[in-house]
Design a protein around this motif. Sequence first.
Motif, short mmCIF file in Angstrom:
data_model
loop_
_atom_site.label_atom_id
_atom_site.label_comp_id
_atom_site.label_asym_id
_atom_site.label_seq_id
_atom_site.Cartn_x
_atom_site.Cartn_y
_atom_site.Cartn_z
N ALA A 142 86.92 82.43 47.46
CA ALA A 142 85.95 81.46 46.96
C ALA A 142 84.51 81.88 47.21
CB ALA A 142 86.21 80.09 47.60
N GLY A 143 84.28 82.67 48.26
CA GLY A 143 82.90 83.06 48.58
C GLY A 143 82.82 83.69 49.96
N VAL A 144 81.64 83.72 50.52
CA VAL A 144 81.43 84.34 51.84
C VAL A 144 81.13 83.27 52.89
CG1 VAL A 144 79.94 85.86 53.22
CG2 VAL A 144 80.57 86.51 50.88
N MET A 145 81.95 83.28 53.90
CA MET A 145 81.69 82.41 55.06
C MET A 145 80.98 83.31 56.08
SD MET A 145 82.01 79.78 57.18
CE MET A 145 81.68 79.78 58.93
N PRO A 146 79.66 83.10 56.32
CA PRO A 146 78.94 83.96 57.26
C PRO A 146 79.40 83.74 58.70
CG PRO A 146 77.49 82.21 56.47
CD PRO A 146 78.80 82.05 55.74
N ALA A 147 79.31 84.79 59.51
CA ALA A 147 79.69 84.69 60.93
C ALA A 147 78.91 83.56 61.57
CB ALA A 147 79.40 86.01 61.65
N LYS A 148 79.63 82.66 62.22
CA LYS A 148 79.05 81.49 62.90
C LYS A 148 78.10 80.70 61.97
CE LYS A 148 79.48 83.25 67.59
NZ LYS A 148 78.85 83.56 68.86
N GLY A 149 78.43 80.73 60.66
CA GLY A 149 77.62 79.99 59.70
C GLY A 149 76.22 80.58 59.57
N GLY A 150 76.04 81.82 60.04
CA GLY A 150 74.73 82.46 59.94
C GLY A 150 73.92 82.36 61.22
N ARG A 151 74.42 81.59 62.15
CA ARG A 151 73.67 81.41 63.42
C ARG A 151 74.41 82.15 64.53
NH1 ARG A 151 70.86 76.75 64.49
NH2 ARG A 151 70.84 77.55 66.60
#
Length: 172
Positions: A142-151
């Motif tokens: 579906a897409g990219v889930m960034p590590a720790k939501g980017g944080r």
Amino acid sequence: MTEKRDQQFFDGFMLLVGIFVGIVAGILLLGDLVGEGLGAQAEEGAAQSAIVERIRPIGEVALIGDPTLAAAPSGGATAPPPAAVSSTLSGTELYDQLCALCHAAGVGGAPLLTDLASWQPRIEQGAEVLRDHVINGYQGSAGVMPAKGGRTDLSDAEVLAAMQYMLDQVSP
Ligand code: HEC
């Protein structure tokens, strides 16, 4: 003959008496003078301490432990330390501040919390996979889930608490 000797003795005796009286008188007089001097000195001392008292400075230096400090008002008392502020975010707080940016609006294909059906297969992957995907990030269909939501500055525990909050919302 005897009369003359008596006279001589008497003269000598009177001379001795005279000298003795003179010495005694001298001692008394001296004592008087000294006494007077001492009295004057005591008076002078009193006058001096009165002056010292009058020109005494208003403030006084006191070192810690000085007994005069105990009587002084404690104006410099140390203020109580401020209450400790919790720096860790709860799962709900972190979800609202970060995860909701994508997961509440479906940004970039992020599964919505309201879309229970899309969470079913994700939960079935197991907690281990979900934890890894959230902490390290991943590229899904579906897409990219960034590590720790980017944080990435957040701790694993904080991010996992937010994930738990999300899973609590979608679990039946
Ligand atoms: C930048 C947008 C974005 C943010 C911010 C974000 N996510 Fe995601 N997340 C995604 C996307 C996109 C997916 C789906 C990826 C896929 O499966 O293709 C996803 C999937 C997930 C999944 C499912 C993982 C799986 O294996 O199916 C979990 C759990 C998750 N996110 C938790 C979180 C948490 C917790 C936060 C906040 C700390 C967060 N996400 C923040 C975009 C985001």
